[in-house]
Design a protein around this motif. Sequence first.
Motif, mmCIF file in Angstrom:
data_model
loop_
_atom_site.group_PDB
_atom_site.id
_atom_site.type_symbol
_atom_site.label_atom_id
_atom_site.label_comp_id
_atom_site.label_asym_id
_atom_site.label_seq_id
_atom_site.Cartn_x
_atom_site.Cartn_y
_atom_site.Cartn_z
ATOM 1 N N ILE A 157 0.763 9.599 -4.871
ATOM 2 C CA ILE A 157 0.503 10.991 -4.715
ATOM 3 C C ILE A 157 1.484 11.876 -5.392
ATOM 4 O O ILE A 157 1.456 13.176 -5.309
ATOM 5 N N LYS A 158 2.497 11.280 -5.981
ATOM 6 C CA LYS A 158 3.271 12.061 -7.033
ATOM 7 C C LYS A 158 2.633 12.799 -8.021
ATOM 8 O O LYS A 158 3.052 13.784 -8.714
ATOM 9 N N THR A 159 1.562 12.308 -8.590
ATOM 10 C CA THR A 159 0.676 12.671 -9.719
ATOM 11 C C THR A 159 0.062 14.171 -9.231
ATOM 12 O O THR A 159 0.325 15.162 -9.955
ATOM 13 N N VAL A 198 -3.977 7.516 4.305
ATOM 14 C CA VAL A 198 -2.822 6.756 4.575
ATOM 15 C C VAL A 198 -3.281 6.926 6.221
ATOM 16 O O VAL A 198 -2.676 6.112 6.938
ATOM 17 N N LEU A 199 -3.516 8.130 6.896
ATOM 18 C CA LEU A 199 -3.514 8.453 8.212
ATOM 19 C C LEU A 199 -4.739 7.270 8.935
ATOM 20 O O LEU A 199 -4.536 6.781 9.806
ATOM 21 N N HIS A 200 -5.982 7.233 7.926
ATOM 22 C CA HIS A 200 -7.044 6.443 8.243
ATOM 23 C C HIS A 200 -6.469 4.792 8.434
ATOM 24 O O HIS A 200 -6.934 3.983 9.295
ATOM 25 N N TYR A 201 -5.426 4.719 7.394
ATOM 26 C CA TYR A 201 -5.043 3.341 7.287
ATOM 27 C C TYR A 201 -4.255 2.792 8.544
ATOM 28 O O TYR A 201 -4.294 1.918 9.170
ATOM 29 N N GLN A 202 -3.500 3.714 8.874
ATOM 30 C CA GLN A 202 -2.635 3.622 10.130
ATOM 31 C C GLN A 202 -3.573 3.223 11.266
ATOM 32 O O GLN A 202 -2.925 2.641 12.243
ATOM 33 N N THR A 233 -5.912 3.123 -6.691
ATOM 34 C CA THR A 233 -4.837 2.516 -5.479
ATOM 35 C C THR A 233 -5.719 1.046 -5.068
ATOM 36 O O THR A 233 -5.007 0.047 -4.674
ATOM 37 N N GLY A 234 -7.126 0.933 -5.172
ATOM 38 C CA GLY A 234 -7.770 -0.389 -5.081
ATOM 39 C C GLY A 234 -7.867 -0.342 -3.450
ATOM 40 O O GLY A 234 -7.899 -1.416 -2.857
ATOM 41 N N ILE A 235 -7.702 0.695 -2.785
ATOM 42 C CA ILE A 235 -7.606 0.681 -1.262
ATOM 43 C C ILE A 235 -9.010 1.320 -0.786
ATOM 44 O O ILE A 235 -9.424 0.935 0.446
ATOM 45 N N GLY A 236 -9.427 2.266 -1.145
ATOM 46 C CA GLY A 236 -10.511 3.169 -0.481
ATOM 47 C C GLY A 236 -11.771 2.246 -0.222
ATOM 48 O O GLY A 236 -11.952 2.430 1.109
ATOM 49 N N LEU A 237 -12.149 1.519 -0.857
ATOM 50 C CA LEU A 237 -13.341 0.610 -0.587
ATOM 51 C C LEU A 237 -12.860 -0.343 0.525
ATOM 52 O O LEU A 237 -13.823 -0.698 1.320
ATOM 53 N N TYR A 292 0.874 -1.166 -0.014
ATOM 54 C CA TYR A 292 -0.100 -0.010 0.088
ATOM 55 C C TYR A 292 0.849 1.306 -0.126
ATOM 56 O O TYR A 292 0.515 2.208 -0.743
ATOM 57 N N TYR A 293 1.742 1.355 1.011
ATOM 58 C CA TYR A 293 2.746 2.510 0.979
ATOM 59 C C TYR A 293 3.592 2.709 -0.498
ATOM 60 O O TYR A 293 3.692 3.894 -0.881
ATOM 61 N N THR A 294 3.868 1.439 -1.138
ATOM 62 C CA THR A 294 4.672 1.638 -2.181
ATOM 63 C C THR A 294 3.619 2.234 -3.202
ATOM 64 O O THR A 294 4.097 3.291 -4.119
ATOM 65 N N ARG A 295 2.392 1.807 -3.349
ATOM 66 C CA ARG A 295 1.362 2.331 -4.410
ATOM 67 C C ARG A 295 1.014 3.727 -4.003
ATOM 68 O O ARG A 295 0.990 4.558 -4.942
#
Length: 329
Positions: free
Chosen positions: A128-130, A163-167, A287-291, A120-123
Amino acid sequence: MRLFLMYLKSRLAVILFFLTLLSVLCVVYGLYGLPWGPAFYTCILIACLGVLALSLGFYKFQRKRKGLEFLKKQVPYFEGFPQPGDPVEQAYQDLTKLLQSYANTREGELRERENTALAYYTRWSHQIKTPLAAAQLLLQEESLDREALGRELMKVEQYVEMVLHYQRLEGDGKDLVLREYSLEKIVNQALKKVAPLFIYKRIQLRLGNLKKAVLTDEKWLVFIFEQLLTNAVKYTRQGTVSVYLQEGTECTVVVEDSGIGILAEDLPRVFEWGYTGGNGRLDKRSTGIGLALCRQAANMLGHSIRIESTKGVGTRVYLCLTHEQIEIE
């Protein structure tokens, strides 16, 4: 010598029994006035048998200890315990096996979480670079487009909040504050954050009657709605996004869009970590992470979430805010 003393200490009860037996024998001989010669030889015989038993026991004790010391050195290649000598030792071995099995399970779970977090952090670092690069280009223009810059900064803020909520989800403490909140106010908070996306894409918003009190955590529920609304706008080229309470239910909120929809084969996997599906492959920023975060947060709050979608027609996300079981760690 120290090892022998430790062994004697472990056999203290047996030694005391032998000494008591000898004392009783001497008392009996004394009370009956019997000759002390046979009593003396009997005591010597019992003492010799006791010393022999202790010596054999110490030999087995030392042999078993050496075997365990050898096993300690072979831990990475450990294949099994030696044959237990008694039921108590068998019970200890069974307990050790259970603890080992639990440790292996926990190690596997932690390794899986670590791999998921690393992926996740790699993706996330690439994603975020975009908006950062886009914001940098906008700043280099002679005429600053504040609206466009604001949209890119909003994307950065969303990535950071995600990412904060993920942590927080991965941590031990979930920082929950459960009480009754106004559903309408929570939805409005989420809409305020994603309003620039609606304006930029000129997507119409329709709000139903959301005057309802819900037992939840305000911060986490706002995050869930923000993710759902962002996805609805992202995959809707033109049309409408609607938020309303489903009829005939106690408290199920529907976030509906008239977007591109989701492929039928992707629907069962949309809540998996890192799964982007067909739509994600079209949108390289997905990212495939939100849902996945939404479902994990909903489960933590005791809510449930599901999706219905038709390709080319639109998507409905059903968020049931009634409580099933709050996840507590």
